[in-house]
Design an enzyme around this catalytic site. Structure first.
Site, PDB file in Angstrom:
ATOM      1  N   LYS A  22       0.840  -1.206   0.000  1.00 36.08           N
ATOM      2  CA  LYS A  22       0.000   0.000   0.000  1.00 36.08           C
ATOM      3  C   LYS A  22       0.873   1.253   0.000  1.00 36.08           C
ATOM      4  O   LYS A  22       0.659   2.173  -0.790  1.00 36.08           O
ATOM      5  CB  LYS A  22      -0.896   0.013   1.236  1.00 36.08           C
ATOM      6  CG  LYS A  22      -1.555   1.350   1.535  1.00 36.08           C
ATOM      7  CD  LYS A  22      -2.482   1.309   2.731  1.00 36.08           C
ATOM      8  CE  LYS A  22      -1.791   1.536   4.031  1.00 36.08           C
ATOM      9  NZ  LYS A  22      -1.468   2.949   4.341  1.00 36.08           N
ATOM     10  N   ASN A  23       1.868   1.291   0.908  1.00 36.30           N
ATOM     11  CA  ASN A  23       2.621   2.536   1.101  1.00 36.30           C
ATOM     12  C   ASN A  23       3.673   2.779   0.026  1.00 36.30           C
ATOM     13  O   ASN A  23       4.300   3.831   0.002  1.00 36.30           O
ATOM     14  CB  ASN A  23       3.245   2.555   2.504  1.00 36.30           C
ATOM     15  CG  ASN A  23       2.163   2.676   3.562  1.00 36.30           C
ATOM     16  OD1 ASN A  23       1.017   3.010   3.250  1.00 36.30           O
ATOM     17  ND2 ASN A  23       2.512   2.377   4.795  1.00 36.30           N
ATOM     18  N   CYS A 117      -4.917  12.094  11.716  1.00 35.80           N
ATOM     19  CA  CYS A 117      -5.774  10.912  11.778  1.00 35.80           C
ATOM     20  C   CYS A 117      -5.654  10.454  13.229  1.00 35.80           C
ATOM     21  O   CYS A 117      -4.970  11.072  14.025  1.00 35.80           O
ATOM     22  CB  CYS A 117      -5.314   9.854  10.808  1.00 35.80           C
ATOM     23  SG  CYS A 117      -3.710   9.260  11.181  1.00 35.80           S
ATOM     24  N   ARG A 122       0.193  14.422  13.051  1.00 37.54           N
ATOM     25  CA  ARG A 122       0.838  14.254  11.738  1.00 37.54           C
ATOM     26  C   ARG A 122       1.029  15.584  11.012  1.00 37.54           C
ATOM     27  O   ARG A 122       0.426  15.861   9.985  1.00 37.54           O
ATOM     28  CB  ARG A 122       0.050  13.254  10.909  1.00 37.54           C
ATOM     29  CG  ARG A 122      -0.078  11.939  11.686  1.00 37.54           C
ATOM     30  CD  ARG A 122      -0.743  10.857  10.950  1.00 37.54           C
ATOM     31  NE  ARG A 122       0.171  10.240   9.987  1.00 37.54           N
ATOM     32  CZ  ARG A 122      -0.199   9.203   9.240  1.00 37.54           C
ATOM     33  NH1 ARG A 122      -1.400   8.740   9.330  1.00 37.54           N
ATOM     34  NH2 ARG A 122       0.628   8.676   8.374  1.00 37.54           N
ATOM     35  N   ASP A 305       3.999   0.249  12.225  1.00 37.58           N
ATOM     36  CA  ASP A 305       2.785  -0.307  11.607  1.00 37.58           C
ATOM     37  C   ASP A 305       2.535  -1.759  12.014  1.00 37.58           C
ATOM     38  O   ASP A 305       1.515  -2.329  11.647  1.00 37.58           O
ATOM     39  CB  ASP A 305       2.862  -0.226  10.077  1.00 37.58           C
ATOM     40  CG  ASP A 305       2.844   1.210   9.600  1.00 37.58           C
ATOM     41  OD1 ASP A 305       3.168   1.445   8.429  1.00 37.58           O
ATOM     42  OD2 ASP A 305       2.534   2.099  10.406  1.00 37.58           O
ATOM     43  N   ARG A 397      -9.258  -0.290   4.028  1.00 41.57           N
ATOM     44  CA  ARG A 397      -8.444   0.788   3.429  1.00 41.57           C
ATOM     45  C   ARG A 397      -7.095   0.235   2.987  1.00 41.57           C
ATOM     46  O   ARG A 397      -6.525   0.684   1.999  1.00 41.57           O
ATOM     47  CB  ARG A 397      -8.165   1.878   4.476  1.00 41.57           C
ATOM     48  CG  ARG A 397      -9.226   2.904   4.698  1.00 41.57           C
ATOM     49  CD  ARG A 397      -8.643   3.976   5.590  1.00 41.57           C
ATOM     50  NE  ARG A 397      -7.288   4.314   5.185  1.00 41.57           N
ATOM     51  CZ  ARG A 397      -6.320   4.717   6.030  1.00 41.57           C
ATOM     52  NH1 ARG A 397      -6.565   4.823   7.297  1.00 41.57           N
ATOM     53  NH2 ARG A 397      -5.119   5.010   5.586  1.00 41.57           N
TER      54      ARG A 397
HETATM   55  C1  EPZ Z   1       4.135   6.748   6.450  1.00 38.34           C
HETATM   56  O1  EPZ Z   1       3.387   7.800   7.029  1.00 38.34           O
HETATM   57  C2  EPZ Z   1       3.169   5.589   6.284  1.00 38.34           C
HETATM   58  N1  EPZ Z   1       2.078   5.971   5.399  1.00 38.34           N
HETATM   59  C3  EPZ Z   1       2.620   5.178   7.649  1.00 38.34           C
HETATM   60  O2  EPZ Z   1       1.810   4.026   7.452  1.00 38.34           O
HETATM   61  C4  EPZ Z   1       3.795   4.791   8.553  1.00 38.34           C
HETATM   62  O3  EPZ Z   1       3.300   4.480   9.842  1.00 38.34           O
HETATM   63  C5  EPZ Z   1       4.770   5.966   8.649  1.00 38.34           C
HETATM   64  O4  EPZ Z   1       5.209   6.345   7.320  1.00 38.34           O
HETATM   65  C6  EPZ Z   1       6.018   5.618   9.468  1.00 38.34           C
HETATM   66  O5  EPZ Z   1       6.643   4.504   8.926  1.00 38.34           O
HETATM   67  C7  EPZ Z   1       2.297   6.015   4.058  1.00 38.34           C
HETATM   68  O6  EPZ Z   1       3.386   5.742   3.579  1.00 38.34           O
HETATM   69  C8  EPZ Z   1       1.118   6.397   3.205  1.00 38.34           C
HETATM   70  P1  EPZ Z   1       6.211   9.984   8.843  1.00 38.34           P
HETATM   71  P2  EPZ Z   1       4.027   9.296   7.138  1.00 38.34           P
HETATM   72  O7  EPZ Z   1       6.200  11.270   8.107  1.00 38.34           O
HETATM   73  O8  EPZ Z   1       4.874   9.550   5.959  1.00 38.34           O
HETATM   74  C9  EPZ Z   1       6.171  13.100  12.403  1.00 38.34           C
HETATM   75  C10 EPZ Z   1      -0.087   2.660   7.719  1.00 38.34           C
HETATM   76  O9  EPZ Z   1      -0.625   2.130   8.705  1.00 38.34           O
HETATM   77  N2  EPZ Z   1       6.274  14.128  11.363  1.00 38.34           N
HETATM   78  O10 EPZ Z   1       7.420   9.099   8.767  1.00 38.34           O
HETATM   79  O11 EPZ Z   1       2.929  10.240   7.451  1.00 38.34           O
HETATM   80  C11 EPZ Z   1       4.792  12.431  12.384  1.00 38.34           C
HETATM   81  O12 EPZ Z   1       3.861  13.211  13.115  1.00 38.34           O
HETATM   82  C12 EPZ Z   1       0.407   4.094   7.805  1.00 38.34           C
HETATM   83  O13 EPZ Z   1       0.104   2.076   6.610  1.00 38.34           O
HETATM   84  C13 EPZ Z   1       6.469  15.448  11.756  1.00 38.34           C
HETATM   85  O14 EPZ Z   1       6.551  15.757  12.945  1.00 38.34           O
HETATM   86  O15 EPZ Z   1       4.945   9.101   8.428  1.00 38.34           O
HETATM   87  C14 EPZ Z   1       5.048  11.098  13.017  1.00 38.34           C
HETATM   88  O16 EPZ Z   1       5.015  11.251  14.426  1.00 38.34           O
HETATM   89  C15 EPZ Z   1       0.150   4.708   9.155  1.00 38.34           C
HETATM   90  N3  EPZ Z   1       6.547  16.420  10.810  1.00 38.34           N
HETATM   91  C16 EPZ Z   1       6.484  10.778  12.566  1.00 38.34           C
HETATM   92  O17 EPZ Z   1       7.055  12.014  12.112  1.00 38.34           O
HETATM   93  C17 EPZ Z   1       6.449  16.119   9.466  1.00 38.34           C
HETATM   94  O18 EPZ Z   1       6.546  17.047   8.639  1.00 38.34           O
HETATM   95  C18 EPZ Z   1       6.553   9.757  11.429  1.00 38.34           C
HETATM   96  O19 EPZ Z   1       5.830  10.313  10.364  1.00 38.34           O
HETATM   97  C19 EPZ Z   1       6.248  14.778   9.082  1.00 38.34           C
HETATM   98  C20 EPZ Z   1       6.170  13.793  10.040  1.00 38.34           C
END
Ligand code: EPZ
Length: 416
Positions: A22-23, A117, A122, A305, A397
């Site tokens: 998916k990701n 979410c 996020r 995840d 989803r």
């Molecule tokens: C991706 O989300 C995945 N989604 C998530 O999978 C996964 O849990 C996550 O990466 C971590 O591996 C997709 O790829 C579509 P991050 P993403 O930016 O990119 C903070 C699932 O279940 N952060 O690495 O949104 C954020 O709040 C989903 O398949 C900031 O603070 O994750 C979080 O605490 C859930 N500022 C942490 O970093 C930013 O600008 C990790 O977020 C961006 C992120």
């Protein structure tokens, strides 16, 4: 149909073929906007999030459609819109990945803030900081991120946190911005490597993906290509955990086992037998699993995840496990539902203490998010009696043919 009824106590046996990730699929579909012409992306899972992403592309004036059971055609015209509507973007967090590709293609973008979410707020600060360093002006106006092109130019970008999405957005924009861009402290997930390989297949010059330093030489334009998505490592982890908790014996096909080493290592630590051969993994559950501590970390650490699924598994372990969630601020919601099934879990901030119990009992529970929903299916498979899981739209989803796959492995699941 938003409920699944599960009759527990049946060990899973047989084979399951893992779907595309998916990701990875979501970011590749977003990246296809960067190139004129047709991209055909294969091994795409038919899940709700993919359908929404394809709808968003149609709203940009891009023709998309399924050309095979697991392949989508994306035909990008010379002119694409640069505005994504709120009503679609709010349904899908990953709509924020269109920032990098639209601004790379048009030099301008208006993306509806995808909203948080329920696993955390996020924010997008790292995404915006990266794009600003590339010379884009970014503003937040009426719930939209608006980006104008001042004079985009490659730059050095250090990410305070190895954010997957921020790394992806910067990679996509920088691939067509003049000059060299270096991303330091980049995310190293397999989905990042898949994106880099797809961009390079389209004519980009991205090096170092999978390490924490990614170097990109901007090129003037990219072209559509045929490309296959990697298997879904979180679906692999989910089915391995389900096999383990039911004491079953399952062979997973279409797997890249290097992508799931953190999960394999943890399963072996608690006594589950894992065999790896070519693109298959065999999992043999153990009647009594041992407790273990979990700390979620960015790749190659234990994946966030998979945290909820392991909370279900460790609820039946022999001993007490400590789970620390280091990536998201609110990802223990499944604990309350597991406690309704008899689990003994104490949550304090980012830490959950899971004291193993001899059995779980079927009852009514609700899925609060995608991975929590998967965790409840896993718990229900091992529970005594029947469990009714509501709000299962969360699960569909991100998991293709979930009920069918579990039923084929001998589970008793009914979709209501
Ligand atoms: C991706 O989300 C995945 N989604 C998530 O999978 C996964 O849990 C996550 O990466 C971590 O591996 C997709 O790829 C579509 P991050 P993403 O930016 O990119 C903070 C699932 O279940 N952060 O690495 O949104 C954020 O709040 C989903 O398949 C900031 O603070 O994750 C979080 O605490 C859930 N500022 C942490 O970093 C930013 O600008 C990790 O977020 C961006 C992120």
């Amino acid at each position: 149909m938003n409920k699944i009824r599960v009759k527990g106590g049946r060990p899973l046996t047989g084979k399951v073929r893992i779907s595309g990730a998916k990701n990875a699929a979501l970011v590749l579909i977003a990246a296809s906007v960067l190139a004129k012409g047709e991209s055909i992306i294969e091994n795409v899972p038919r899940i709700q999030d993919v359908e929404i992403m394809l709808d968003i592309l149609r709203g940009l004036g891009i023709e998309t459609g399924w050309v095979a059971e697991d392949a989508v055609s994306i035909q990008v015209p010379d002119e694409v819109n640069y505005h994504t509507p709120y009503e679609l973007a709010r349904k899908l967090r990953a709509s924020n990945l269109l920032l990098g590709s639209i601004v790379g293609r048009r030099g301008i973008a208006e993306i509806s803030l995808p909203g948080g979410c329920n696993i955390g707020s996020r924010p997008m600060d790292l995404h915006l900081k990266g794009l600003q360093l590339l010379g884009f002006e970014t503003t937040l106006e009426h719930g939209f991120i608006k980006i104008r092109n001042a004079s985009p130019q490659g730059n050095n970008i250090y990410l305070d946190f190895p954010s997957v999405g921020a790394t992806e957005n910067i990679m996509m924009a920088a691939s067509v911005v003049p000059g060299q861009t270096i991303i330091e402290n980049a995310a190293k997930e397999p989905e990042i490597v898949d994106l880099g390989n797809y961009l390079n297949a389209m004519g980009a010059r991205v090096r170092g993906m999978g390490t924490d330093i990614i170097k990109i030489e901007g090129v003037s334009q990219l072209k559509g290509v045929r490309y296959a998505v990697i298997p879904d490592r979180i679906e692999v982890g989910t089915f391995m955990t389900a096999s383990a908790i039911t004491g079953g014996k399952v062979i997973l096909e279409n797997v890249i086992s290097t992508h799931v080493q953190p999960v394999i290592a943890k399963l072996r630590e608690i006594g589950v037998q894992i065999g790896e051969k070519d693109d298959c993994i065999e999992v043999v559950g153990h009647p009594k699993i041992k407790a273990a501590d979990i700390k979620t970390m960015p790749y190659p650490g234990f994946p966030t995840d998979m945290q909820s699924q392991f909370m279900s598994l460790l609820s039946l372990a022999d001993g007490t496990s400590v789970i620390v969630e280091n990536v998201f601020e609110n990802r223990f919601q499944v604990a309350d539902e597991l406690k309704r099934m008899g689990a003994n879990i104490k949550v304090e901030g980012h830490t959950a203490v899971v004291k193993g119990v001899p059995r779980l009992g079927g009852t009514c529970v609700k899925a609060t998010d995608l991975r929590a929903g998967a965790a409840l299916v896993i718990a229900a498979l091992a529970a005594e009696g029947e469990t009714e899981i509501s709000q299962v739209h969360h699960i569909f989803r991100g998991y293709e043919n979930l009920v069918q796959k579990f039923t084929n492995l001998g589970a008793d699941l009914q979709l209501d």
